[in-house]
Scaffold this active site. Structure first.
Site, short mmCIF file in Angstrom:
data_model
loop_
_atom_site.label_atom_id
_atom_site.label_comp_id
_atom_site.label_asym_id
_atom_site.label_seq_id
_atom_site.Cartn_x
_atom_site.Cartn_y
_atom_site.Cartn_z
CE LYS A 77 10.37 -4.74 2.46
NZ LYS A 77 11.35 -5.91 1.62
CB SER A 158 13.78 -2.46 -0.58
OG SER A 158 13.55 -3.52 0.06
CB SER A 182 15.34 -5.83 -0.60
OG SER A 182 15.34 -4.72 -1.32
N1 GLN Z 1 18.67 -1.93 -3.91
C1 GLN Z 1 17.67 -2.35 -4.58
C2 GLN Z 1 16.71 -0.84 -5.52
O1 GLN Z 1 16.34 -0.05 -5.20
C3 GLN Z 1 16.87 -3.67 -4.01
C4 GLN Z 1 15.82 -3.10 -3.82
C5 GLN Z 1 14.83 -4.76 -3.17
O2 GLN Z 1 15.72 -6.15 -3.47
N2 GLN Z 1 14.02 -4.73 -3.24
O3 GLN Z 1 16.19 -2.07 -6.40
#
Ligand code: GLN
Length: 488
Positions: A77, A158, A182
């Site tokens: 990532k 994400s 995410s």
């Molecule tokens: N969707 C969540 C956010 O927007 C979690 C994102 C994540 O776990 N990095 O914060």
């Protein structure tokens, strides 16, 4: 034999038996990355580096010096710093950032012999649930609905690039990070396995920070065993990360013995949220039945503060993000817009470098930390966080793991939910409380919805008990017989 049909474990065996070479495997994956470039799963491809590493892996295998992941092509990532390879966090502000160091997790994978194929796309600074906030374009899921519509779907976020890359077989496994869901949400949307281990299990050193008390690195792979193999290689104490725990790393794959007789599976009633699609409810019941017939005992538990998890997360995460992102000021690294005055330079650099969602989080975060509102929002959220954690401690007095759906729906179309941030935030309703409590969670593909799209079940464990997650995950995987694949 088609190389891309092999699992990570099978590829590893064939490499060690010298039936195939890492050069061949790596070429196959690089070829697929080119064919499926339209998915936009990678921000940066590193074919030359990959071929160099593959060559070295083949030499190591020939010399009997193979590491556990020798010759296995993986994706990283683009939130993990990689030495001499551009690391963007999917933000324009880091668009040209080339780290002089390697993150601990990616270093551990390389040390085990892995080959890095490239850096995967994500929501900007890992803020999002659909991979649409990336400064480098959204990722497209390799899955399509079965209605012939051919509509582009989100892979989730994400870590959408990592999930799409694994699901489309553009790598054998990938790293992710999970601050509020995410890893688990994109794993569920893409029909693959994703684990967020216990907070402190994997080092955060060299991972671009979003919300430091919630961020945790983890793994995506096609199946539970491959995920176990990769998590073991990524885990362990790191003196460079003060939140990394000095706790031995078990052999996660060995824990998958299929024996869950007498195990107590907790079903939290608060996860029956309003307007949950019937299909999700059915899948959950199906999961309960599978575990019951494998000899587990089902117990009802209560996590009474669940309804406060999302609001608590969306105070704490932006607060920490606003503080972490203060370092991007155009001075030492990242995007700089030239201005005569220093303050103007800060302002225009940040205005040009950050996208809308990141700016929204900085504003919310700064607000909840401001003198007049700190007690009302930030302190209150910390107190509620403690109660959420206590709920889990109490629930785990009655059971060994919890079983819940991973997401409130299957993957949605790209562009859907974009007009309303709150609707987007609701995607995390089943995942965020684990981050607030620091607990491990895994999403395992368990079925398809009416449109032929994957749905995952989430297994939640006690702190440091990933072994039980793998054990239960293996049983669900076997019972589900999830053989649908996004790739051809
Ligand atoms: N969707 C969540 C956010 O927007 C979690 C994102 C994540 O776990 N990095 O914060």
């Amino acid at each position: 034999m088609n190389i891309a049909d092999l699992t990570l474990e099978e590829t590893s065996t064939k490499l060690k038996n010298k039936e195939i070479s890492s050069i061949e495997v790596t070429e196959e994956y690089l070829g697929r990355m080119e064919t499926y470039r339209g998915l936009n799963a990678y921000i940066t491809e590193t074919p030359e580096l990959a071929m160099e590493q593959a060559k070295k892996a083949d030499t190591n295998i020939a010399n009997g010096k193979a590491g556990k992941l020798e010759g296995i092509p993986l994706a990283i990532k683009d939130l993990f710093c990689t030495k001499n390879v551009k690391t963007t966090a999917a933000s324009k502000i880091l668009g040209n950032f080339i780290p002089p160091y390697e993150s601990t997790v990616s270093q551990k994978l390389l040390d085990a012999g892995a080959v890095m194929l490239g850096k995967t796309n994500l929501d900007e600074f890992a803020m999002g649930s659909a991979n649409t906030t990336s400064g480098f374009g959204n990722v497209i899921s390799p899955w399509k609905k079965n209605d012939g519509s051919n509509q582009d779907l989100t892979p989730g976020g994400s870590s959408g690039g990592s999930a799409a890359a694994v699901a489309a077989k553009l790598c054998l496994g990938a790293t992710g990070t999970d601050t509020g869901g995410s890893i688990r949400q994109p794993a569920s949307f893409c029909g693959i396995v994703g684990i967020k281990p216990t907070y402190g299990r994997c080092s955060r050193w060299g991972v671009v920070a979003f919300a430091s008390s919630l961020d945790q690195a983890g793994i995506f792979a096609e199946n539970v065993k491959d995920t176990a193999i990769l998590l073991e290689a990524s885990s362990g104490f790191d003196p460079k990360d003060s939140t990394s725990a000095d706790i031995p790393v078990p052999d996660f794959a060995a824990a998958m013995n299929g024996d869950i007789r007498g195990m107590k599976i907790g079903i939290p009633k608060e996860y029956r949220v309003d307007n949950m699609p019937e299909e999700i409810e059915k899948l959950w019941q199906q999961g309960i039945d599978w575990l019951k017939s494998a000899g587990a005992e089902i117990v009802d538990v209560s996590l009474p503060h669940t309804k406060y998890a999302l609001p608590t997360y969306y105070i704490i995460a932006p607060a920490e993000a606003s503080s972490n992102l203060a370092r991007y000021d155009g001075v030492r690294y990242g995007l700089r817009t030239e201005q005569d005055a220093l303050l103007d330079m800060y302002e225009t650099s940040r205005a040009a470098g950050f996208g809308d969602e990141v700016k929204r989080r900085i504003m919310v975060g700064t607000y909840v930390l401001s003198a007049g509102y700190y007690d009302a929002y930030y302190i209150k959220a910390q107190q509620v966080r403690r109660l959420i954690r206590q709920d889990f401690i109490d629930a785990f007095k009655k059971c060994d793991v919890l079983l819940t759906p991973a997401t409130p729906s299957a993957a949605f179309a790209i562009g859907e939910n974009e007009d309303d941030p709150i609707k987007m935030y609701l995607n995390d309703v089943f995942t965020v409380s684990l981050n607030l409590a620091g607990l491990p969670g895994m999403s395992v593909p368990a079925g398809l919805d009416a449109n032929g799209l994957p749905l995952g079940l989430q297994i939640i464990g006690k702190a440091w008990d990933e072994e039980t997650l793998f054990k239960v995950g293996g049983v669900i995987e076997q019972a589900a017989g999830f053989t649908s694949k996004a790739y051809k």
